[in-house]
Design an enzyme around this catalytic site. Structure first.
Site, PDB file in Angstrom:
ATOM      1  N   SER A 152       0.956  -0.964   0.392  1.00 50.79           N
ATOM      2  CA  SER A 152       0.478   0.040  -0.092  1.00 50.79           C
ATOM      3  C   SER A 152       0.280   1.097   0.089  1.00 50.79           C
ATOM      4  O   SER A 152       0.270   1.985  -0.828  1.00 50.79           O
ATOM      5  CB  SER A 152      -0.824   0.146   1.147  1.00 50.79           C
ATOM      6  OG  SER A 152      -1.814  -0.838   0.967  1.00 50.79           O
ATOM      7  N   TYR A 153       1.805   1.562   0.890  1.00 50.47           N
ATOM      8  CA  TYR A 153       3.282   2.714   1.130  1.00 50.47           C
ATOM      9  C   TYR A 153       3.554   2.730   0.104  1.00 50.47           C
ATOM     10  O   TYR A 153       3.859   3.838  -1.125  1.00 50.47           O
ATOM     11  CB  TYR A 153       4.142   1.427   2.082  1.00 50.47           C
ATOM     12  CG  TYR A 153       5.307   3.356   2.154  1.00 50.47           C
ATOM     13  CD1 TYR A 153       4.996   4.808   2.229  1.00 50.47           C
ATOM     14  CD2 TYR A 153       6.301   2.776   0.507  1.00 50.47           C
ATOM     15  CE1 TYR A 153       5.340   5.549   2.160  1.00 50.47           C
ATOM     16  CE2 TYR A 153       7.335   4.012   1.567  1.00 50.47           C
ATOM     17  CZ  TYR A 153       6.962   5.706   2.527  1.00 50.47           C
ATOM     18  OH  TYR A 153       7.775   6.119   1.733  1.00 50.47           O
ATOM     19  N   SER A 154       4.349   1.775  -1.221  1.00 51.75           N
ATOM     20  CA  SER A 154       4.493   1.494  -2.596  1.00 51.75           C
ATOM     21  C   SER A 154       3.470   2.557  -3.409  1.00 51.75           C
ATOM     22  O   SER A 154       3.788   3.659  -4.158  1.00 51.75           O
ATOM     23  CB  SER A 154       5.142   0.530  -3.543  1.00 51.75           C
ATOM     24  OG  SER A 154       5.834  -0.325  -2.294  1.00 51.75           O
ATOM     25  N   SER A 156       0.871   3.920  -2.660  1.00 46.43           N
ATOM     26  CA  SER A 156       0.221   5.540  -1.888  1.00 46.43           C
ATOM     27  C   SER A 156       1.412   6.597  -2.860  1.00 46.43           C
ATOM     28  O   SER A 156       1.203   7.477  -3.773  1.00 46.43           O
ATOM     29  CB  SER A 156       0.223   5.495  -1.251  1.00 46.43           C
ATOM     30  OG  SER A 156       1.346   5.662  -0.469  1.00 46.43           O
TER      31      SER A 156
END
Ligand SMILES: NC(=O)c1ccc[n+]([C@@H]2O[C@H](COP(=O)([O-])OP(=O)(O)OC[C@H]3O[C@@H](n4cnc5c(N)ncnc54)[C@H](OP(=O)(O)O)[C@@H]3O)[C@@H](O)[C@H]2O)c1
Length: 264
Positions: A152-154, A156
């Site tokens: 999810s970080y990547s 976003s």
């Protein structure tokens, strides 16, 4: 790097209570800017403000989008205008995609992506009226290079590139710039503070020794001053190489990353 001068510029930094945000506050102020320090921890912001000349505090929780319109008006009121917003506030992830709860995925996107688009939408009329402004995004190499446990970080961070490349094209005739910065690994507590599968702090140590934030902040100031479309930030290290390899040989990049993860 040449003379970087932000005299009389008002620069609003989100996530200014620690790490890169704090270092940028020092750097921009040293280059003559008036700095608006935003974050949710008042005590930390007071500490930063006491060390940064010409700075003001604007408390802002990036998960409280219902406050954003008022916060943008408050930011403009502090010095009469805003020249540059640096969307730096962010939260990391340390959990496999299969485990990460939906609420955690949404939190990561709300902080890292939607807070930037919503604040920008409220600020844009001000930039358009003044026919000047720069929107700066702190993306990251993980928006371009895959690492397990960061889905999810990547995503976003990758989303920032799509959205803001398009917005840049919309704003070219308004003299409003968009600068997307891609830090490699930085020496901060981002990994420690990153979210685990259920939203608790992961308290994991970073796997890679990162670039000192004061060095990164100097590179940021240079790229913002030059109104670059995009710039790599960090040590001239594996991050930059990985970025290149992932563009040219994606499968090689993945095996390099997996090898590094196994060795840690
Ligand atoms: N560290 C790296 O290796 C690296 C690499 C590439 C990109 N980046 C990016 O660089 C930026 C700065 O991160 P950093 O490394 O300096 O880590 P950091 O010290 O943890 O900074 C993140 C900042 O964002 C703030 N923040 C988080 N959630 C927030 C919320 N809901 N509302 C308001 N503020 C919030 C944090 O405040 P709190 O203390 O209140 O949480 C902190 O001030 C992030 O966008 C990150 O993704 C970092």
């Amino acid at each position: 790097m040449g003379q970087i001068d932000f005299k009389d510029k008002v620069i609003w930094i989100t996530g200014a209570s620690s790490g890169l945000g704090e270092a940028m506050a020092h750097e921009f102020a040293d280059c003559g800017a008036k700095v608006i320090l935003s974050g949710r921890k008042e005590k930390e912001l007071v500490r930063v403000q006491s060390q940064v000349a010409n700075s003001s505090i604007l408390i802002l929780d990036l998960l409280q989008s219902e406050t954003f319109e008022n916060k943008v008006n408050d930011a403009i009121s502090l010095y009469g205008h805003v020249d540059i917003i640096v969307h730096n506030g962010g939260v990391g992830q340390n959990a496999l995609a299969i485990d990460t709860k939906k609420e955690v995925q949404h939190t990561i996107f709300d902080v890292n992506f939607f807070s930037t688009t919503e604040l920008t939408q409220y600020l844009l009329p001000h930039f358009k009226k003044r026919k000047t402004g720069n929107i700066v995004l702190i993306s990251g190499v993980l928006g371009k290079v895959a690492l397990p446990g960061r889905s999810s970080y990547s995503a976003s961070k990758a989303a920032l590139h799509g959205y803001y490349d398009s917005l840049r094209a919309e704003l070219i005739e308004d003299n409003i710039d968009v600068t997307i910065l891609i830090p490699s690994f930085l020496k901060t507590d981002l990994t420690k503070k990153s979210l685990s599968y259920n939203g608790d702090r992961s308290n994991k140590e970073a796997e890679t020794a990162g670039c000192p934030v004061d060095k990164a902040a100097k590179q940021v100031a240079n790229a913002v001053f030059k109104k670059k479309y995009q710039a790599f930030i960090g040590n001239n290290d594996k991050g930059r190489l990985l970025l290149l390899i992932s563009r040219l040989f994606p499968s090689l990049a993945i095996s390099m990353v997996l090898k590094q993860v196994k060795n840690n």
